[in-house]
Design an enzyme around this catalytic site. Structure first.
Site, mmCIF file in Angstrom:
data_model
loop_
_atom_site.group_PDB
_atom_site.id
_atom_site.type_symbol
_atom_site.label_atom_id
_atom_site.label_comp_id
_atom_site.label_asym_id
_atom_site.label_seq_id
_atom_site.Cartn_x
_atom_site.Cartn_y
_atom_site.Cartn_z
ATOM 1 N N ASP A 128 6.412 1.735 7.406
ATOM 2 C CA ASP A 128 7.448 0.919 6.765
ATOM 3 C C ASP A 128 8.656 0.827 7.687
ATOM 4 O O ASP A 128 8.662 1.399 8.782
ATOM 5 C CB ASP A 128 7.818 1.459 5.375
ATOM 6 N N TYR A 185 2.966 -6.042 -7.018
ATOM 7 C CA TYR A 185 3.985 -5.834 -6.003
ATOM 8 C C TYR A 185 4.258 -7.130 -5.254
ATOM 9 O O TYR A 185 3.346 -7.917 -5.012
ATOM 10 C CB TYR A 185 3.509 -4.795 -4.965
ATOM 11 N N ARG A 187 2.183 -0.065 1.771
ATOM 12 C CA ARG A 187 2.437 0.126 3.208
ATOM 13 C C ARG A 187 1.129 0.135 3.988
ATOM 14 O O ARG A 187 1.028 -0.432 5.072
ATOM 15 C CB ARG A 187 3.161 1.452 3.468
ATOM 16 N N ASP A 190 8.223 4.045 -3.354
ATOM 17 C CA ASP A 190 8.823 4.644 -2.161
ATOM 18 C C ASP A 190 10.339 4.567 -2.241
ATOM 19 O O ASP A 190 10.881 3.637 -2.855
ATOM 20 C CB ASP A 190 8.363 3.906 -0.904
#
Length: 189
Positions: free
Chosen positions: A82, A68, A174, A40
């Site tokens: 987000d 992540y 997310r 993102d």
């Protein structure tokens, strides 16, 4: 001169994965440049870029697991899942460390996940984020993804917790934060 191979870029926040590809392509005057998984725009991290003949191996690299590290802020639901989105709902409910540990287990293994509406998934030939920006009504289907591990790195405070996740391609971090907060009856992004 022909250039073929992989370049791993430490992508900063504020730039899209596509923009990184375009910058490399323009800088090297090479048309065959692609990435092996989108980060993102607000995310930072290692972005795998294939150049020249290496683009033929993108499909193989995309099958590898991804790791992540991220944080979830509790108590707020945003339009994009987000911190870039508008806050659309709030709650005073906050999960305890014990509650997070109990519920995080529901998100390992093969799980169904509905991608965020602000994503690059195509809906009838148009990107979902474009439809969402235009306030168009649409649904995204749940997808099966695989989460190998999902654990708490640090319970920062009652409003925030950091996590680590190892997962398959197609997993939206997310959405993972959003869904974890929903099963605990609090909002999160």
């Amino acid at each position: 001169m022909k250039i073929n191979g992989w370049l791993f870029v430490d992508k900063p926040e504020g730039i899209s994965s596509r923009k990184v590809v375009d910058l490399i392509s323009n800088s090297l005057s090479i048309k065959k440049v692609g990435h092996a998984g989108t980060l993102d725009p607000m995310a930072s991290g290692l972005l795998a870029i294939a150049i020249g003949e290496a683009t033929k191996s993108i499909a193989v690299i995309q099958q590898l697991k991804k790791r992540y590290e991220f944080s979830v802020k509790w108590g707020e639901k945003t339009s994009t899942d987000d911190k870039l989105g508008s806050i659309i709902s709030t709650t005073r409910v906050r999960p305890s460390n014990k509650n997070i540990h109990k519920n995080i287990k529901k998100f390992t293994g093969e799980i169904k996940q509905i991608p965020p509406k602000f994503s690059a998934i195509k809906v009838n030939g148009k990107r979902a984020y474009m439809l969402a920006r235009n306030n168009e009504d649409f649904l995204l289907n749940a997808r099966t993804v695989f989460v190998e591990s999902f654990k708490i790195n640090k319970y920062i405070n009652e409003d925030q917790c950091s996590f680590e996740c190892v997962c398959s391609k197609g997993t939206y971090i997310r959405a993972l934060g959003r869904d974890l907060s929903e099963v605990m009856n609090c909002f999160g992004h």
